[in-house]
Design an enzyme around this catalytic site. Sequence first.
Site, mmCIF file in Angstrom:
data_model
loop_
_atom_site.group_PDB
_atom_site.id
_atom_site.type_symbol
_atom_site.label_atom_id
_atom_site.label_comp_id
_atom_site.label_asym_id
_atom_site.label_seq_id
_atom_site.Cartn_x
_atom_site.Cartn_y
_atom_site.Cartn_z
ATOM 1 N N MET A 81 23.387 21.704 -16.260
ATOM 2 C CA MET A 81 24.604 21.994 -15.475
ATOM 3 C C MET A 81 25.743 22.408 -16.419
ATOM 4 O O MET A 81 26.774 21.769 -16.514
ATOM 5 C CB MET A 81 24.982 20.751 -14.660
ATOM 6 C CG MET A 81 26.066 20.982 -13.619
ATOM 7 S SD MET A 81 25.584 22.144 -12.351
ATOM 8 C CE MET A 81 25.402 21.054 -10.953
ATOM 9 N N GLY A 82 25.519 23.533 -17.117
ATOM 10 C CA GLY A 82 26.591 24.120 -17.939
ATOM 11 C C GLY A 82 27.347 25.136 -17.094
ATOM 12 O O GLY A 82 27.409 25.013 -15.867
ATOM 13 N N ARG A 83 27.898 26.150 -17.771
ATOM 14 C CA ARG A 83 28.699 27.154 -17.052
ATOM 15 C C ARG A 83 27.896 27.886 -15.987
ATOM 16 O O ARG A 83 28.335 28.033 -14.847
ATOM 17 C CB ARG A 83 29.246 28.185 -18.056
ATOM 18 C CG ARG A 83 30.409 27.708 -18.884
ATOM 19 C CD ARG A 83 30.841 28.810 -19.836
ATOM 20 N NE ARG A 83 29.842 29.006 -20.859
ATOM 21 C CZ ARG A 83 29.933 28.559 -22.105
ATOM 22 N NH1 ARG A 83 31.007 27.919 -22.492
ATOM 23 N NH2 ARG A 83 28.981 28.770 -22.973
ATOM 24 N N THR A 87 16.275 31.863 -15.065
ATOM 25 C CA THR A 87 17.048 32.946 -15.686
ATOM 26 C C THR A 87 17.475 32.526 -17.097
ATOM 27 O O THR A 87 18.369 33.141 -17.678
ATOM 28 C CB THR A 87 18.320 33.281 -14.863
ATOM 29 O OG1 THR A 87 19.059 32.066 -14.669
ATOM 30 C CG2 THR A 87 18.002 33.910 -13.531
ATOM 31 N N ARG A 121 15.268 30.827 -20.307
ATOM 32 C CA ARG A 121 14.331 31.317 -21.318
ATOM 33 C C ARG A 121 12.911 31.050 -20.827
ATOM 34 O O ARG A 121 12.609 29.960 -20.310
ATOM 35 C CB ARG A 121 14.551 30.618 -22.665
ATOM 36 C CG ARG A 121 15.805 31.071 -23.422
ATOM 37 C CD ARG A 121 15.706 32.522 -23.909
ATOM 38 N NE ARG A 121 16.871 32.964 -24.654
ATOM 39 C CZ ARG A 121 17.916 33.638 -24.136
ATOM 40 N NH1 ARG A 121 17.931 33.935 -22.843
ATOM 41 N NH2 ARG A 121 18.910 34.023 -24.910
ATOM 42 N N GLU A 157 7.271 37.576 -23.228
ATOM 43 C CA GLU A 157 8.253 38.535 -22.758
ATOM 44 C C GLU A 157 8.247 39.721 -23.717
ATOM 45 O O GLU A 157 8.451 39.511 -24.921
ATOM 46 C CB GLU A 157 9.634 37.866 -22.730
ATOM 47 C CG GLU A 157 10.634 38.659 -21.933
ATOM 48 C CD GLU A 157 11.942 37.891 -21.727
ATOM 49 O OE1 GLU A 157 11.914 36.763 -21.215
ATOM 50 O OE2 GLU A 157 12.978 38.453 -22.115
ATOM 51 N N HIS A 177 14.416 40.504 -17.507
ATOM 52 C CA HIS A 177 15.507 39.864 -18.266
ATOM 53 C C HIS A 177 16.809 40.676 -18.127
ATOM 54 O O HIS A 177 17.382 41.139 -19.124
ATOM 55 C CB HIS A 177 15.098 39.693 -19.741
ATOM 56 C CG HIS A 177 15.846 38.592 -20.431
ATOM 57 N ND1 HIS A 177 15.331 37.861 -21.471
ATOM 58 C CD2 HIS A 177 17.105 38.097 -20.237
ATOM 59 C CE1 HIS A 177 16.218 36.964 -21.892
ATOM 60 N NE2 HIS A 177 17.314 37.095 -21.152
ATOM 61 N N ALA A 194 19.576 39.532 -16.166
ATOM 62 C CA ALA A 194 20.651 38.756 -15.519
ATOM 63 C C ALA A 194 22.046 39.150 -16.017
ATOM 64 O O ALA A 194 23.000 39.150 -15.246
ATOM 65 C CB ALA A 194 20.412 37.266 -15.707
HETATM 66 C C1 DGY Z 1 21.691 35.722 -23.079
HETATM 67 O O1 DGY Z 1 22.795 36.213 -23.308
HETATM 68 O O2 DGY Z 1 21.261 34.722 -23.647
HETATM 69 C C2 DGY Z 1 20.869 36.388 -22.013
HETATM 70 O O3 DGY Z 1 19.578 35.900 -21.951
HETATM 71 C C3 DGY Z 1 20.835 37.892 -22.171
HETATM 72 O O4 DGY Z 1 22.087 38.372 -21.906
#
Ligand code: DGY
Length: 335
Positions: A155-157, A237, A239, A268, A287, A289
């Site tokens: 529960m970070g940003r 979203t 790793r 990946e 990848h 996001a």
């Molecule tokens: C990050 O910044 O860590 C994302 O996986 C790619 O933008």
Amino acid sequence: MAKPKVFVTRPIPEVGLRRVLEYCDAEVWPGPLPPPREVLLEKVRDCDGLLCMLTEEIDAALMDAAPRLRVISNYAVGFNNIDVNAATRRGIAVGNTPEVLTDATADMAFCLLIAAARRLLDSYRDILDGKWKTWEPLGWIGQDLRHKTLGVVGMGRIGTALAQRCRGGWGMKILYYDVRRNEGAEEKLGAKLVDFDTLLSESDFISIHTVLNEQTRGMFDRKAFQKMKKTAVLVNTARGPIVDTEALYEALKTGQIFAAGLDVTDPEPLPPDHPLLSLPNCIVTPHIASATVASRNGMAEIAADNLILGLQGKPLRAWVNPEVEPHWRRPQNAV
Ligand code: DGY
């Protein structure tokens, strides 16, 4: 005075690249693919700074090949591709790009959550396969979102931004698992800190937003999937290696869980013939996001600032290892 020498491992948005080219003697790897490892080792040999992507492994061996290196600026918020302890021991500063991609990543997590829950992928594939013959009273039935339970791992940003969307828009109950308490999320969103097993067994949707480290690697394994609801949707979203790919495949194939939405995978990229891609209940994106105009521009600006500030011997804008400062390598050239 000579400009400091830097290597940039792929072109980044103009707004950051322009500044790097102005202040540094920069070589930018032009290819659409990352530079091969042996090329990278050669390129960093006489560099003062390195601006790299999450696709490059920046380990002790690479740092030893770059005796002048004093700053590594990662064009990403995650920095599991960098051995930060090795950098600190060698007097090298490390920077990353937090905050500017929070909303874009939370939006993507929600996009995958709703796409997987409402069977976007398999219903679309069925249209292409000519299987859409009529309105179906019993076809393509997915999961509801309203008033369900979201479990956030980390529960970070970004986790908090997703929880805000799910709480505000869909009235979801929020559970979270983290090594740190997030009192803000508890107060504003009614989020409840629970142990991992409770999160697994009580959540309808589970979204991963934790860092990849030795504690989180493979945390979604066979046992974890066995504890989840059969109607559950998993979103990643963060790793890829946080999820055991084989265990996920099995869980999706056997109906142990309902569906998954993945923006990150292990390996990946996933090869096109990977078994995961044959499943109708697994939606995968490459990848992307953080791939919005504002996010990528923001990342480019911070990465350029981190690089230039580091070369100048000034505090980085987003500094992963500020503890390096007392024994930071001296600049070979002033900017
Ligand atoms: C990050 O910044 O860590 C994302 O996986 C790619 O933008």
